[in-house]
Write an enzyme that holds these catalytic residues in place. Structure first.
Site, PDB file in Angstrom:
ATOM      1  N   ARG A  11       0.808  -1.225   0.000  1.00 24.47           N
ATOM      2  CA  ARG A  11       0.000   0.000   0.000  1.00 24.47           C
ATOM      3  C   ARG A  11       0.841   1.274   0.000  1.00 24.47           C
ATOM      4  O   ARG A  11       0.315   2.380  -0.147  1.00 24.47           O
ATOM      5  CB  ARG A  11      -0.915   0.025   1.225  1.00 24.47           C
ATOM      6  CG  ARG A  11      -1.853  -1.146   1.299  1.00 24.47           C
ATOM      7  CD  ARG A  11      -2.685  -1.075   2.557  1.00 24.47           C
ATOM      8  NE  ARG A  11      -3.628   0.013   2.497  1.00 24.47           N
ATOM      9  CZ  ARG A  11      -4.842  -0.063   1.975  1.00 24.47           C
ATOM     10  NH1 ARG A  11      -5.247  -1.203   1.467  1.00 24.47           N
ATOM     11  NH2 ARG A  11      -5.642   0.974   1.951  1.00 24.47           N
ATOM     12  N   TRP A  52       2.731   6.124   1.963  1.00 19.49           N
ATOM     13  CA  TRP A  52       2.846   6.574   0.579  1.00 19.49           C
ATOM     14  C   TRP A  52       2.636   8.085   0.658  1.00 19.49           C
ATOM     15  O   TRP A  52       1.535   8.556   0.940  1.00 19.49           O
ATOM     16  CB  TRP A  52       1.783   5.919  -0.297  1.00 19.49           C
ATOM     17  CG  TRP A  52       1.944   6.254  -1.747  1.00 19.49           C
ATOM     18  CD1 TRP A  52       2.713   5.594  -2.652  1.00 19.49           C
ATOM     19  CD2 TRP A  52       1.316   7.323  -2.462  1.00 19.49           C
ATOM     20  NE1 TRP A  52       2.618   6.198  -3.877  1.00 19.49           N
ATOM     21  CE2 TRP A  52       1.773   7.259  -3.799  1.00 19.49           C
ATOM     22  CE3 TRP A  52       0.434   8.344  -2.113  1.00 19.49           C
ATOM     23  CZ2 TRP A  52       1.359   8.168  -4.778  1.00 19.49           C
ATOM     24  CZ3 TRP A  52       0.020   9.248  -3.080  1.00 19.49           C
ATOM     25  CH2 TRP A  52       0.488   9.144  -4.402  1.00 19.49           C
ATOM     26  N   ASN A  60      -4.360   7.206   7.086  1.00 19.47           N
ATOM     27  CA  ASN A  60      -4.376   6.901   5.656  1.00 19.47           C
ATOM     28  C   ASN A  60      -5.424   7.809   5.034  1.00 19.47           C
ATOM     29  O   ASN A  60      -6.555   7.847   5.519  1.00 19.47           O
ATOM     30  CB  ASN A  60      -4.740   5.419   5.458  1.00 19.47           C
ATOM     31  CG  ASN A  60      -5.004   5.059   4.014  1.00 19.47           C
ATOM     32  OD1 ASN A  60      -4.531   5.733   3.110  1.00 19.47           O
ATOM     33  ND2 ASN A  60      -5.764   4.007   3.789  1.00 19.47           N
ATOM     34  N   GLY A  61      -5.046   8.563   3.983  1.00 15.97           N
ATOM     35  CA  GLY A  61      -6.010   9.473   3.346  1.00 15.97           C
ATOM     36  C   GLY A  61      -5.423  10.872   3.269  1.00 15.97           C
ATOM     37  O   GLY A  61      -4.206  11.047   3.384  1.00 15.97           O
ATOM     38  N   LYS A  84       1.853  -1.700 -18.151  1.00  8.38           N
ATOM     39  CA  LYS A  84       2.565  -2.718 -17.357  1.00  8.38           C
ATOM     40  C   LYS A  84       4.063  -2.482 -17.428  1.00  8.38           C
ATOM     41  O   LYS A  84       4.749  -2.482 -16.420  1.00  8.38           O
ATOM     42  CB  LYS A  84       2.216  -4.072 -17.945  1.00  8.38           C
ATOM     43  CG  LYS A  84       1.820  -5.221 -17.163  1.00  8.38           C
ATOM     44  CD  LYS A  84       0.688  -5.257 -16.231  1.00  8.38           C
ATOM     45  CE  LYS A  84       0.265  -4.034 -15.492  1.00  8.38           C
ATOM     46  NZ  LYS A  84      -1.111  -3.992 -15.136  1.00  8.38           N
ATOM     47  N   GLU A  92       5.223   0.869 -15.646  1.00  9.83           N
ATOM     48  CA  GLU A  92       5.114   0.967 -14.183  1.00  9.83           C
ATOM     49  C   GLU A  92       6.124   0.094 -13.452  1.00  9.83           C
ATOM     50  O   GLU A  92       6.550   0.445 -12.355  1.00  9.83           O
ATOM     51  CB  GLU A  92       3.692   0.728 -13.678  1.00  9.83           C
ATOM     52  CG  GLU A  92       3.200  -0.681 -13.686  1.00  9.83           C
ATOM     53  CD  GLU A  92       1.797  -0.822 -13.093  1.00  9.83           C
ATOM     54  OE1 GLU A  92       1.443  -0.111 -12.162  1.00  9.83           O
ATOM     55  OE2 GLU A  92       1.055  -1.692 -13.598  1.00  9.83           O
ATOM     56  N   LYS A 128      -0.558   0.173  -4.248  1.00 10.42           N
ATOM     57  CA  LYS A 128      -1.546  -0.740  -4.818  1.00 10.42           C
ATOM     58  C   LYS A 128      -2.938  -0.132  -4.890  1.00 10.42           C
ATOM     59  O   LYS A 128      -3.613  -0.243  -5.896  1.00 10.42           O
ATOM     60  CB  LYS A 128      -1.578  -2.021  -3.979  1.00 10.42           C
ATOM     61  CG  LYS A 128      -2.514  -3.097  -4.507  1.00 10.42           C
ATOM     62  CD  LYS A 128      -2.001  -3.681  -5.787  1.00 10.42           C
ATOM     63  CE  LYS A 128      -2.944  -4.672  -6.398  1.00 10.42           C
ATOM     64  NZ  LYS A 128      -2.602  -4.948  -7.796  1.00 10.42           N
TER      65      LYS A 128
HETATM   66  O1  M6R Z   1      -7.967  -0.936  -7.509  1.00 11.19           O
HETATM   67  P1  M6R Z   1      -8.253  -0.361  -8.884  1.00 11.19           P
HETATM   68  O2  M6R Z   1      -8.497  -1.407  -9.909  1.00 11.19           O
HETATM   69  O3  M6R Z   1      -9.351   0.656  -8.849  1.00 11.19           O
HETATM   70  O4  M6R Z   1      -6.939   0.397  -9.286  1.00 11.19           O
HETATM   71  C1  M6R Z   1      -6.878   1.132 -10.467  1.00 11.19           C
HETATM   72  C2  M6R Z   1      -5.460   1.475 -10.832  1.00 11.19           C
HETATM   73  O5  M6R Z   1      -4.862   2.231  -9.810  1.00 11.19           O
HETATM   74  C3  M6R Z   1      -4.622   0.224 -11.085  1.00 11.19           C
HETATM   75  O6  M6R Z   1      -5.186  -0.590 -12.059  1.00 11.19           O
HETATM   76  C4  M6R Z   1      -3.187   0.606 -11.526  1.00 11.19           C
HETATM   77  O7  M6R Z   1      -3.237   1.221 -12.767  1.00 11.19           O
HETATM   78  C5  M6R Z   1      -2.304  -0.635 -11.528  1.00 11.19           C
HETATM   79  N1  M6R Z   1      -1.104  -0.404 -10.787  1.00 11.19           N
HETATM   80  C6  M6R Z   1      -1.919  -1.085 -12.893  1.00 11.19           C
HETATM   81  O8  M6R Z   1      -1.122  -2.215 -12.868  1.00 11.19           O
END
Ligand code: M6R
Length: 610
Positions: free
Chosen positions: A27, A77, A103-104, A487, A490, A605
């Site tokens: 996270r 984060w 968190n937030g 992919k 990132e 994440k």
């Molecule tokens: O939990 P979510 O599916 O809403 O997250 C959306 C994006 O943050 C997430 O898909 C992000 O782009 C990933 N790290 C891609 O691998």
């Protein structure tokens, strides 16, 4: 974004806290910290460290904590303030008696901070979180719970909070607005955590704290209140997750493990949902009549989930003839989409906690739309506010780069498109059956792709030195190209662009020279020849071409520098197959370049802040 853990019980808190915190490291991982109450002295003790949790552990080895059975900890984060020791949580008030993990984002922190500064409070960090500690101090008159209750009413924004006070060493306080928080119920011990996997080895009994709730937690008692201090009833859920699903099980990275789980995830999904002549989506929350009456669909999602949604648009329009608009959630929430009572809004999110997607859904709901979410995390905020939920049941996805959640989202979208097509009578039962039969084959085709992973690994390694990648796809595989590029960028930090191949001549072709690699998605399709023309245009400008093609395609070798084959399937299903080699290319390139695959820099994440 940010992970919180708290413990109160009879055991030593620190080993439990640090172990649980490591399970939440996905996270956020720019700094971490822990606070325990030294019950002997008594004294509040804090240790914080920049960087990953391992650095905090090292610090505590050299500066041990005193024994304690109560504590809170946090992995950060960064939003407000650099990732350093000072800005790491927990944050304390001026007296050092009150500590807070958060968190937030506290949106009105500047206004609150200015008022607190005028009252003489001294701030140490640049964070929004520190105002919470000082505000609690300001309200504190001997009852920490009352002080927190007054504080949360003044906060704007999103927050999950864990709070300790030295004067009340038998109480842990938690509060939630926006950001997720659970309470784990044990025997003579209780926990708080941002997510279930953190505490799974201690308890499977959890309370999902709801919006606007405040909890007073003791080792043998949990009480929940609203922000006005009124006690509210709560339900204890039993989670079915197994501990080993949140472990690497021998794989070097969670991402690789999750890539390999895809055949199983789709086997389970199709076994459960594909009936002889129908698609069963039990939790959709809408009757066939309501589905039939829908005249328009909006899809909202972020990142990878958005790419799955783009494939969904192609599918639903083709199979069900319903117009589909798609937006990234952060755009949808700030424009004026035309939504009516016959609009279905499909929200796609692995975590179900993505702040922008939640906000978009609230907007749509207020305008009268029905909301169905496609979500992986059971009981998440998104699931709770939707009219219906189509769970992907992919199991916990720990790698920051989404893999199995993406193909599971695609799986659900195929099922939904078939169901809508049958309801709208735009898809004949015969064609639906054929498609369903082909879908059932996908897991075994996945197994074949995975069996040949060394070819993909070799090709990825041979091309890992390129400083820039283009990904080209057409039609239903245009989103696959976007996803492949996301992919790669990132986890390997290589600039990568996804494009509709037909757009290449409108700009990106200027990038092509011998220093660029272009990944061309060229499965068997009605547009195959057009993709071959694009490939020739790239080759004649000396670009390196890696083609993803269908087994049996003998022509492609003459055009591409490298070919990765996927098994033959129904043309409509090729995005499901393209996903795997694209994930593996990104994975092996990132490994070759020595990147931290599961925890790439700057990312987290679940994006629980705007
Ligand atoms: O939990 P979510 O599916 O809403 O997250 C959306 C994006 O943050 C997430 O898909 C992000 O782009 C990933 N790290 C891609 O691998």
């Amino acid at each position: 974004m940010c992970g919180i853990v708290g413990y109160i019980g009879e055991k030593q808190a620190y080993p439990i806290l640090i172990d649980a915190l490591k399970r939440l490291e996905y996270r956020g991982y720019d700094s971490s910290g822990v606070s325990i109450i030294d019950q002997q002295k008594p004294e509040m003790v804090i240790r914080k460290s920049q960087g990953k949790i391992i650095h905090l552990e090292e610090l505590i080895k050299s500066h041990p904590l005193p024994p304690s059975t109560i504590g809170i900890c946090h992995t950060r984060w960064a939003t407000h303030g650099m990732p350093n020791n000072v800005n790491a949580h927990p944050h304390k008030d001026c007296s050092g008696k009150i500590v807070v993990v958060h968190n937030g984002i506290i949106e009105n922190y500047e206004e609150l901070k200015n008022a607190l500064l005028k009252k003489g409070h001294t701030f140490l960090s640049q964070t929004d979180t520190e105002v919470v500690a000082h505000l609690v101090e300001e309200h504190y008159q001997g009852d920490i719970f009352k002080a927190v209750q007054k504080t949360v009413k003044q906060l704007k924004g999103a927050f999950a909070l864990g709070i300790l006070c030295l004067d009340d060493p038998k109480t842990l306080i938690a509060a939630r607005v926006g950001s997720p928080l659970i309470i784990g119920i044990g025997k003579n011990e209780n926990f708080i955590a941002s997510d279930v996997p953190a505490i799974l080895q201690h308890t499977k009994k959890v309370i999902y704290l709801k919006e606007g709730e405040l909890a007073k937690i003791q080792k043998d008692k949990v009480q929940i209140f609203d922000f006005n201090g009124k006690a509210v009833s709560f339900k204890v859920d039993k989670v079915t997750l197994k501990v080993d699903t949140v472990q690497k099980q021998g794989y070097p990275h969670f991402m690789l493990k999750e890539i390999h789980e895809q055949p199983h995830v789709l086997t389970q999904m199709f076994r459960h949902c594909l009936k002889p002549k129908a698609v069963s989506l039990d939790e959709i929350g809408l009757s066939d009549k309501q589905l039939k009456d829908m005249t328009q669909i909006f899809i909202v999602a972020c990142g990878t989930a958005y790419h799955a949604g783009m494939v969904g648009k192609y599918l639903i329009e083709l199979l069900a003839g319903i117009p589909v608009a798609i937006d990234v959630s952060s755009e949808f929430r700030y424009r004026t989409p035309i939504i009516g009572k016959k609009t279905l809004v499909l929200a796609i999110s692995q975590s179900g906690e993505t702040a922008d997607t939640l906000a978009a859904i609230k907007e749509a709901k207020a305008k009268g739309a029905k909301i169905v979410s496609i979500c992986n995390v059971v009981g998440s905020s998104l699931a709770r506010i939707s009219d219906g939920v189509l769970y992907t049941h992919a199991g916990p996805e720990i790698g920051v780069a989404s893999t199995k959640a993406y193909t599971a989202q695609l799986g659900v979208l195929y099922l939904l498109a078939i169901k809508l097509g049958l309801a709208h009578k735009t898809l004949s039962p015969k064609n639906a059956s054929l498609l369903m039969k082909d879908l059932k084959q996908i897991p075994s085709l996945y197994a074949r792709i995975l069996k040949d992973k060394h070819t993909i690994e070799r090709i990825a390694e041979q091309n890992a030195h390129f400083g820039c990648f283009l990904f080209l796809g057409r039609n239903i595989n245009y989103p696959s190209a976007l996803e492949g590029a996301l992919k790669l960028k990132e986890i390997s930090y290589i600039p990568a662009e996804g494009y509709a191949a037909g757009e290449m001549k409108h700009g990106p072709i200027a990038l092509i020279d011998e220093y660029r690699a272009v990944i061309c998605l060229a499965p068997e399709s009605d547009l195959y020849e057009k993709m071959i023309s694009n490939i020739q245009e790239i080759r004649s400008r000396k670009g390196k071409v890696i083609a993803l093609a269908t087994e049996g395609d003998a022509i492609i070798h003459a055009h591409a520098d490298h070919v990765i084959y996927v098994p033959k399937t129904n043309k409509l299903l090729t995005p499901l197959l393209m996903a795997l080699p694209l994930q593996m290319i990104a994975y092996y390139i990132a490994v070759k370049r020595g990147c931290d695959v599961d925890q790439p820099r700057n990312l987290a994440k679940s994006v629980t802040v705007e």
